[in-house]
Design an enzyme around this catalytic site. Structure first.
Site, PDB file in Angstrom:
ATOM      1  N   GLY A  69      -9.220 -10.921  -4.260  1.00 55.10           N
ATOM      2  CA  GLY A  69      -8.829 -11.817  -5.338  1.00 55.10           C
ATOM      3  C   GLY A  69      -7.365 -12.181  -5.229  1.00 55.10           C
ATOM      4  N   MET A 123      -3.374 -10.280  -3.531  1.00 51.44           N
ATOM      5  CA  MET A 123      -2.713  -9.161  -2.866  1.00 51.44           C
ATOM      6  C   MET A 123      -1.228  -9.203  -3.167  1.00 51.44           C
ATOM      7  SD  MET A 123      -2.801  -6.464  -1.158  1.00 51.44           S
ATOM      8  CE  MET A 123      -1.340  -5.493  -0.763  1.00 51.44           C
ATOM      9  N   GLU A 124      -0.710  -8.051  -3.646  1.00 49.43           N
ATOM     10  CA  GLU A 124       0.625  -7.980  -4.221  1.00 49.43           C
ATOM     11  C   GLU A 124       1.732  -7.780  -3.191  1.00 49.43           C
ATOM     12  OE1 GLU A 124      -1.140  -3.725  -4.493  1.00 49.43           O
ATOM     13  OE2 GLU A 124      -1.845  -5.784  -4.726  1.00 49.43           O
ATOM     14  N   ASN A 125       1.658  -8.425  -2.037  1.00 46.50           N
ATOM     15  CA  ASN A 125       2.736  -8.297  -1.055  1.00 46.50           C
ATOM     16  C   ASN A 125       4.070  -8.592  -1.730  1.00 46.50           C
ATOM     17  OD1 ASN A 125       0.644  -8.276   1.162  1.00 46.50           O
ATOM     18  ND2 ASN A 125       0.416 -10.375   0.429  1.00 46.50           N
ATOM     19  N   GLU A 135      -0.573  -8.879 -10.712  1.00 47.40           N
ATOM     20  CA  GLU A 135       0.102  -8.776  -9.415  1.00 47.40           C
ATOM     21  C   GLU A 135       1.598  -8.526  -9.586  1.00 47.40           C
ATOM     22  OE1 GLU A 135      -1.763  -8.426  -6.820  1.00 47.40           O
ATOM     23  OE2 GLU A 135      -3.476  -8.849  -8.117  1.00 47.40           O
ATOM     24  N   HIS A 179       2.559  -4.975 -10.169  1.00 48.15           N
ATOM     25  CA  HIS A 179       2.613  -4.196  -8.934  1.00 48.15           C
ATOM     26  C   HIS A 179       3.992  -4.227  -8.276  1.00 48.15           C
ATOM     27  CE1 HIS A 179      -1.408  -2.764  -8.418  1.00 48.15           C
ATOM     28  NE2 HIS A 179      -1.966  -3.958  -8.407  1.00 48.15           N
ATOM     29  N   GLU A 228      -3.517   0.606  -9.683  1.00 41.81           N
ATOM     30  CA  GLU A 228      -4.413  -0.426 -10.206  1.00 41.81           C
ATOM     31  C   GLU A 228      -4.681  -0.260 -11.695  1.00 41.81           C
ATOM     32  OE1 GLU A 228      -4.851  -2.964  -8.640  1.00 41.81           O
ATOM     33  OE2 GLU A 228      -4.496  -2.397  -6.553  1.00 41.81           O
TER      34      GLU A 228
END
Length: 365
Positions: free
Chosen positions: A126, A128-130, A163, A166, A185
């Site tokens: 869904g 991604m918290e790069n 996100e 994070h 999470e």
């Protein structure tokens, strides 16, 4: 990490950190199958902070972007296919506002000077918290006000908030190992509520939480086949298995309960202290408990062992049913608890060191 990308000149490249230089390079030097008639550029990016390898990211594409700045001069950019980029203005507004809100709430500055968000078609996850380059499935960043529903609008806001949470919980401070995935999470899922209340009070998101997360967690966790929030992870297959409703939704529900019984001031200050003390490092969940325990004493001059409460909620599967009986003559209230199973004939799949009893915060009025 020091990132350099070599690409065609008609593409763009983005990574976790801002670009510092772009230079023309010889194509044949980098790719033996190419000739120097093809134009290539080498783009270098600033060195990242200390961070986990799973957060490193880069994109080479022909996306276009819209941009914004905040009061501290930090840049926010949304990247998408040219035909959709102007439909990402809402998510751009959310990411700027929620960054400033979380900074204020935790009293911990956002350590990067830019945030990129990219809408990627057919992205498997869904989102991604790069760190500094968050990647989303296209539908979770793009909103068409003529065709999309209000539910889609709300989902975009909540995912962006998730996100961004994070960036502090997971990126700035990272669990030692995957068995504490719930802390990443579960916290981000709970932080959605904090963020939405700040940005969209009219959504009554705390009421929605009960139906959209807590009740789902209750249903899954009422089965004998459930598992504790905290489970040991020994291999990659087990990592994939715990990306589930227990980790996300029960984790969020337990943290919501924790926030409720210590109070917002203690929670906010305790989490802020935890983040500052462990920045750019790895921790075990007991570090958060210790910080909240200390803050509770400092704020209330009363003792509360947060770990002794939380251990029973994360190390046991399931949850209790609380029964109340009143004796008017004796002026006595009696509370008892039982482990709830939707099918009482089922046997819990995990043993309990606490005999399936919980320390339960109770408010009486």
């Amino acid at each position: 990490f020091d990132v350099s990308l070599v690409r065609r000149s008609d593409y763009i490249s983005i990574s976790n950190m801002p670009s510092i230089r772009t230079t023309n390079v010889s194509a044949s030097t980098w790719f033996s199958e190419m000739t120097d008639s093809e134009q290539l550029v080498k783009e270098d990016f600033e060195t990242t902070p200390i961070m986990s390898t799973y957060l490193l990211a880069f994109i080479v594409s022909q996306f276009e972007h819209i941009r914004d700045m905040d009061t501290q001069g930090r840049e926010y950019r949304n990247w998408a296919r040219p035909e959709f980029v102007n439909q990402t203005d809402y998510s751009l507004d959310v990411v700027r506002n929620i960054t400033e809100y979380f900074e204020s709430y935790f009293n911990v500055p956002y350590p990067l000077n830019k945030t990129d968000q990219a809408a990627v078609p057919d992205f498997n996850a869904g989102a991604m918290e790069n760190w500094g380059l968050i990647i989303y499935r296209e539908e979770l960043l793009v909103f068409n006000s003529l065709n999309d529903t209000t539910n889609a609008y709300q989902l975009i806001g909540m995912v962006v908030i998730h996100e961004m949470a994070h960036m502090w919980f997971g990126n700035l401070v990272t669990p030692e190992w995957w068995d504490d995935l719930w802390l990443n999470e579960g916290f981000a899922s709970f932080a959605e509520t904090l963020g939405v209340i700040n940005l969209h009070l009219d959504w009554e998101i705390d009421v929605q939480f009960v139906a959209s997360k807590q009740q789902i967690a209750f249903d899954v966790d009422s089965k004998g086949s459930s598992h504790p929030i905290y489970v040991r992870v020994y291999n990659a297959a087990q990592i994939n298995e715990i990306f589930d409703f227990i980790t996300y939704y029960k984790g969020a529900t337990i943290l919501r309960m924790l926030h409720g019984f210590v109070g917002d001031e203690v929670f906010r200050k305790g989490v802020g202290n935890y983040l500052r003390q462990n920045s750019y490092g790895n921790t075990f969940h007991t570090a958060l408990y210790d910080s909240l325990t200390q803050q509770y004493f400092e704020s209330t001059n009363k003792s509360l062992d947060v770990g002794s409460v939380m251990d029973r909620w994360i190390n046991q599967m399931g949850y209790p049913v609380l029964n109340c009986s009143v004796s008017t003559a004796a002026r006595r209230l009696t509370l008892t608890q039982n482990h709830f199973l939707s099918d009482p004939s089922q046997v819990p799949s995990y043993p309990s060191d606490y005999n399936y009893t919980w320390i339960i915060p109770v408010t009486m009025g």
